[in-house]
Design a protein around this motif. Structure first.
Motif, PDB file in Angstrom:
ATOM      1  N   TRP A 116      82.501 -47.608 -20.199  1.00  0.00           N
ATOM      2  CA  TRP A 116      82.212 -46.687 -21.284  1.00  0.00           C
ATOM      3  C   TRP A 116      81.496 -47.459 -22.387  1.00  0.00           C
ATOM      4  N   TYR A 117      80.370 -46.868 -22.821  1.00  0.00           N
ATOM      5  CA  TYR A 117      79.608 -47.416 -23.932  1.00  0.00           C
ATOM      6  C   TYR A 117      79.563 -46.386 -25.052  1.00  0.00           C
ATOM      7  N   VAL A 118      79.399 -46.887 -26.278  1.00  0.00           N
ATOM      8  CA  VAL A 118      79.249 -46.014 -27.429  1.00  0.00           C
ATOM      9  C   VAL A 118      77.934 -46.333 -28.126  1.00  0.00           C
ATOM     10  N   GLN A 119      77.281 -45.284 -28.591  1.00  0.00           N
ATOM     11  CA  GLN A 119      76.024 -45.447 -29.307  1.00  0.00           C
ATOM     12  C   GLN A 119      76.119 -44.753 -30.655  1.00  0.00           C
ATOM     13  N   SER A 120      76.097 -45.531 -31.708  1.00  0.00           N
ATOM     14  CA  SER A 120      76.045 -44.960 -33.052  1.00  0.00           C
ATOM     15  C   SER A 120      74.600 -44.587 -33.361  1.00  0.00           C
TER      16      SER A 120
ATOM     17  N   LEU B 241      73.487 -49.560 -27.525  1.00  0.00           N
ATOM     18  CA  LEU B 241      74.793 -49.244 -26.955  1.00  0.00           C
ATOM     19  C   LEU B 241      75.722 -50.440 -27.036  1.00  0.00           C
ATOM     20  N   GLN B 242      76.990 -50.132 -27.283  1.00  0.00           N
ATOM     21  CA  GLN B 242      78.016 -51.164 -27.357  1.00  0.00           C
ATOM     22  C   GLN B 242      79.088 -50.867 -26.325  1.00  0.00           C
ATOM     23  N   LEU B 243      79.554 -51.882 -25.637  1.00  0.00           N
ATOM     24  CA  LEU B 243      80.581 -51.699 -24.623  1.00  0.00           C
ATOM     25  C   LEU B 243      81.923 -51.407 -25.278  1.00  0.00           C
ATOM     26  N   LEU B 244      82.575 -50.331 -24.844  1.00  0.00           N
ATOM     27  CA  LEU B 244      83.935 -50.001 -25.297  1.00  0.00           C
ATOM     28  C   LEU B 244      84.978 -50.617 -24.376  1.00  0.00           C
ATOM     29  N   LEU B 245      84.777 -50.435 -23.071  1.00  0.00           N
ATOM     30  CA  LEU B 245      85.737 -50.961 -22.098  1.00  0.00           C
ATOM     31  C   LEU B 245      85.117 -50.902 -20.718  1.00  0.00           C
TER      32      LEU B 245
ATOM     33  N   TYR C   3      78.728 -41.052 -26.490  1.00  0.00           N
ATOM     34  CA  TYR C   3      79.493 -41.875 -25.559  1.00  0.00           C
ATOM     35  C   TYR C   3      78.919 -41.724 -24.149  1.00  0.00           C
ATOM     36  N   PHE C   4      78.726 -42.862 -23.525  1.00  0.00           N
ATOM     37  CA  PHE C   4      78.137 -42.883 -22.190  1.00  0.00           C
ATOM     38  C   PHE C   4      79.092 -43.546 -21.199  1.00  0.00           C
TER      39      PHE C   4
END
Lengths: 114, 113
Positions: A35-39, A44-48, A89-90
């Motif tokens: 799961w990645y998050v993009q503000s 994109l930033q890795l969440l987990l 969220y991707f």
């Protein structure tokens, strides 16, 4: 072929409410899941991530996700959403070997009401 | 720690023009990737590279060309831009050994008129 489906395009929750974002994948073998998050305006930033082992994985910012092989799912959860969680969220799937390519879902845009 | 940088961040061009988007990483990561992001499609892989002088096509390579003469640079060229190539382009890198994590640049927003 690998694929990822995120059924919800937009989700709106109230601040403090719980959150679950859905992700279903299609892959013949054991997948690597992310799961990645993009503000807004950002990369994109890795969440987990899940590779193997415990099917409940913890990530940054209080997020967790559970891998369910029988349902081909990797849903993202957070018990209490903060206004700063508003983002896109991707979910993504990867495979063993071969260049570390990831296949991404279409994304879920999260809005948080105060 | 500069990480991965993309330039330009914003570009407007006309149909038929050649455009090059630059990507530079300071980590010496082996793998580099170009994705495009479009509403309803998420991120789709255009090209990727495992090392200098090794590149391969992703899901949507048509109309794009890449090169990688140095490990740290991975430029993406649109040889003759079309309106359908209006998109946000992300460069990403990975150190190899399958950590899984991709490290993304901030994106380049391209508009083709």
């Amino acid at each position: 072929a690998q694929s990822v489906t995120q059924p919800d395009i937009h989700i709106t929750v109230s601040e403090g409410a719980s959150l679950e974002l859905r992700c279903n994948y299609s892959y013949g073998a054991t997948p690597y899941l992310f799961w990645y998050v993009q503000s807004p305006g950002q990369g994109l930033q890795l969440l987990l991530k899940y590779f193997s082992g415990d099917t409940l994985v913890q990530g940054i910012k209080g997020f967790e996700a559970e891998f369910k092989r029988s349902q081909s799912s990797f849903n993202l959860r957070k018990p209490s959403v903060h206004w700063s969680d508003a983002a896109e969220y991707f979910c993504a799937v990867g495979s063993w070997g071969g260049y570390n390519k990831l296949i991404f879902g279409a994304g879920t845009r999260l809005a948080v009401h105060p | 720690d500069a990480g991965i940088t993309q330039s330009p961040r914003y570009k407007i061009t006309e149909t038929g023009r050649q455009v090059t988007l630059m990507c530079h990483q300071t980590w010496s990561h082996s793998y580099m990737f170009w994705y495009r992001q479009d509403l309803g499609h998420g991120l789709r892989l255009i090209y990727y590279s495992a090392a200098a002088d090794i590149t391969d096509k992703g899901e949507v390579p048509d109309g794009y060309v890449v090169s990688r003469s140095k490990t740290e640079n991975f430029p993406l060229t649109l040889e003759s831009a079309t309106r359908s190539q209006t998109s946000v382009y992300f460069c990403a890198s990975n150190p190899g050994g399958f950590t899984g994590e991709l490290f993304f640049g901030e994106g380049s927003r391209l508009t083709v008129l």
